[in-house]
Design an enzyme around this catalytic site. Structure first.
Site, mmCIF file in Angstrom:
data_model
loop_
_atom_site.group_PDB
_atom_site.id
_atom_site.type_symbol
_atom_site.label_atom_id
_atom_site.label_comp_id
_atom_site.label_asym_id
_atom_site.label_seq_id
_atom_site.Cartn_x
_atom_site.Cartn_y
_atom_site.Cartn_z
ATOM 1 N N ASN A 160 0.801 -1.223 0.000
ATOM 2 C CA ASN A 160 0.000 0.000 0.000
ATOM 3 C C ASN A 160 0.840 1.282 0.000
ATOM 4 O O ASN A 160 0.446 2.279 -0.590
ATOM 5 C CB ASN A 160 -0.993 0.005 1.165
ATOM 6 C CG ASN A 160 -0.328 -0.178 2.508
ATOM 7 O OD1 ASN A 160 0.827 -0.568 2.602
ATOM 8 N ND2 ASN A 160 -1.072 0.107 3.570
ATOM 9 N N ASP A 222 9.212 -18.343 4.161
ATOM 10 C CA ASP A 222 9.683 -19.143 5.294
ATOM 11 C C ASP A 222 11.192 -19.318 5.270
ATOM 12 O O ASP A 222 11.838 -19.381 6.325
ATOM 13 C CB ASP A 222 8.996 -20.508 5.281
ATOM 14 C CG ASP A 222 7.529 -20.432 5.660
ATOM 15 O OD1 ASP A 222 7.061 -19.326 5.996
ATOM 16 O OD2 ASP A 222 6.847 -21.473 5.601
ATOM 17 N N GLU A 257 4.178 -3.909 12.317
ATOM 18 C CA GLU A 257 2.915 -3.179 12.282
ATOM 19 C C GLU A 257 1.983 -4.007 11.408
ATOM 20 O O GLU A 257 2.212 -4.159 10.204
ATOM 21 C CB GLU A 257 3.078 -1.774 11.700
ATOM 22 C CG GLU A 257 1.804 -0.971 11.857
ATOM 23 C CD GLU A 257 1.510 -0.070 10.669
ATOM 24 O OE1 GLU A 257 1.050 1.040 10.886
ATOM 25 O OE2 GLU A 257 1.738 -0.494 9.520
ATOM 26 N N CYS A 291 -3.338 0.637 7.057
ATOM 27 C CA CYS A 291 -3.515 0.025 8.376
ATOM 28 C C CYS A 291 -4.203 0.990 9.338
ATOM 29 O O CYS A 291 -4.921 0.571 10.242
ATOM 30 C CB CYS A 291 -2.169 -0.406 8.952
ATOM 31 S SG CYS A 291 -1.335 -1.696 8.017
ATOM 32 N N GLU A 385 -10.679 -6.309 9.598
ATOM 33 C CA GLU A 385 -10.005 -5.294 8.797
ATOM 34 C C GLU A 385 -10.507 -5.405 7.366
ATOM 35 O O GLU A 385 -10.345 -6.423 6.709
ATOM 36 C CB GLU A 385 -8.493 -5.501 8.831
ATOM 37 C CG GLU A 385 -7.743 -4.442 8.022
ATOM 38 C CD GLU A 385 -6.239 -4.619 8.075
ATOM 39 O OE1 GLU A 385 -5.525 -3.616 8.153
ATOM 40 O OE2 GLU A 385 -5.782 -5.777 8.050
#
Length: 480
Positions: A160, A222, A257, A291, A385
């Site tokens: 974003n 990972d 965050e 966010c 969200e």
């Protein structure tokens, strides 16, 4: 509509050299049909090579001085400003930001690097301590407590804000003297590729000190997060992704965050026109893909209807159009799949009894700015969200009910309180579970001068240039 100047095929950057990959990821052009370019996709072996290079560079980075690193950061800021047009064009196309919003990204990124440079110089002045023993048997002890780099920082950046948020991770890591491995979002990797080129053009870093490994998270995520050579992970992303990384990483320092579901609590004595404007911008700016977006508006029942009317009028002023048009305020979401998810949340809220005041239509990746009123407290859109351009307004009767609703759920990143009563503003701000609470304004993290971050599933530790640098340092006690 502007024609794309980009059709590049970007590579990986590992151990001081640009390298190709066996596979590529096409990057969609959200300002036009087709693709804006493609990026090499790192495989697990290349991700491992980047980590090995970063580890080899740790000793060279540890020997650099804060003044030297500050000079690096200043030079990088200059290079970013010199490449502003290229960065803006790329952000518009791959992230779908209107030019009116994207234009400020390079300047904001340069400011972050310059602020990090100032903090780096400060390391020589205000960090470190002299201590003397104060317990029996240690009366004669004297010690120097000095800061030192963590080692290798893995930076996982989101789609974003592909420039500013990425810089908010990288600049502190370099300021603290760490090696960096950057894994950008596979949806917006081209901005990160330009940033990498700017960094490596502006500064002669030790080989391996900065590595760029774009790729699919399912293939290399990972490998990167679970490697013992990683000492710290800086990540901005969804709560689910953050929790997965935390499980994989083990005993490393985390600065994350993650998801947000910011409530805006509006009391009867609030300046309603100001509150409506802030809630609208907080909900629909960049399609709500932030966010810190206002995800739900909790309005006192006595002002619910008036606030909805004012939000509707404010929302009507947001211009939808060509992303290269200076008048455009609003563009598409990152992809059609996400627009479908937002549409699902809206439809479920309406089925549960919410009123659709305006919007609610989807066309591919585009989702209209949408206003819902009288949303039931148990609707998913109140608790999840959405990352979409929806102002979901629900009502409450008592202050305690508003606080209870605001604190329901696992997400606790940001919140807003609108009231002209100072005592109530402070009382509610302290009662709401959130990393940051804004009084009479929409949540905003700015350049990072004020610490921010989430509680619960919304993250761990605090960000901001100063705060992140502190998170990317460790201390060593030398007893004299």
């Amino acid at each position: 509509m502007s024609e794309s100047s980009l059709s590049q095929r970007e590579e990986l950057y590992i151990d001081g050299t640009w390298r190709d990959g066996d596979d590529t990821i096409p990057v969609r052009d959200l300002a036009a049909d087709g693709t804006v370019g493609e990026i090499a996709a790192a495989d697990p072996d290349q991700a491992t090579a980047a980590l090995a290079a970063a580890e080899r560079a740790e000793s060279a980075m540890r020997e650099t001085t804060p003044v030297e690193r500050a000079d690096w950061l200043e030079s990088i800021a200059d290079e970013i400003e010199a490449r502003a047009d290229e960065l803006v064009d790329t952000i518009i196309r791959e992230a779908g930001k209107p030019i009116s919003s994207a234009r400020g990204a390079p300047a904001a990124a340069a400011k972050r690097f310059r602020r990090a440079a100032a903090e780096a110089r400060d390391l020589s002045v205000n960090h470190g301590e002299y201590r003397e023993g104060s317990t029996a048997g240690h009366e004669g002890w004297r010690a120097i407590v000095k800061p030192e780099p963590m080692g290798t920082v893995l930076c996982i950046s989101p789609y974003n804000y592909p420039l500013q948020t990425t810089v908010l991770q990288i600049a502190p890591a370099l300021a603290a003297g760490n090696s960096v491995v950057l894994k950008p979002s596979s949806k917006t990797p081209l901005t990160a590729a330009i940033l990498t080129d700017a960094i490596t053009t502006a500064v002669d870093l030790p080989d391996g000190a900065f590595n760029f490994v774009p790729g699919r998270g399912s293939e290399i995520g990972d490998t990167l997060a679970g490697d013992d050579r990683v000492d710290s992970i800086a990540m901005t992303g969804s709560s689910g992704a953050g929790q997965h990384i935390a499980r994989e990483s083990g005993m490393v320092n985390l600065v994350m965050e993650l998801g947000g579901n910011a409530p805006a609590i509006v009391f009867p004595d609030a300046a309603l026109e100001d509150a409506a404007g802030a809630c609208t911008a907080g909900s629909v700016k960049f399609g709500g893909q932030r966010c810190s977006a206002v995800s739900r508006v909790l309005a006192h029942e006595s002002v619910h209807d008036e606030l909805v009317d004012r939000i509707e009028r404010s929302m009507d002023s947001w211009v939808v159009g060509d992303l290269f048009d200076e008048e455009t305020d609003f563009g598409p979401l990152i992809d059609a799949d996400h627009a479908e998810y937002v549409d699902e949340l809206v439809d479920e809220a309406i089925d549960a009894g919410a009123d659709l005041v305006c919007g609610g239509e989807r066309d591919g990746a585009f989702y209209e700015p949408t206003l819902l009123a009288n949303v039931p407290h148990d609707a998913r859109i109140i608790h999840e969200e959405q990352f979409g351009p929806v102002a979901a307004v629900t009502s409450f009767q008592e202050e305690s009910e508003a606080i209870e609703l605001a604190n329901a759920g696992e997400l606790a990143l940001d919140a807003s309180v609108f009231t002209t009563d100072h005592d109530r503003a402070m009382r509610v701000a302290e009662a709401v579970d959130a990393g940051s609470v804004r009084l009479n304004g929409a949540p905003s993290h700015g350049l990072g001068d004020v610490p921010f971050g989430g509680n619960g599933a919304s993250g761990i530790n605090r960000e901001g240039i100063h705060s992140t640098i502190e998170q990317m340092l460790r201390t060593k006690s030398i007893i004299l």
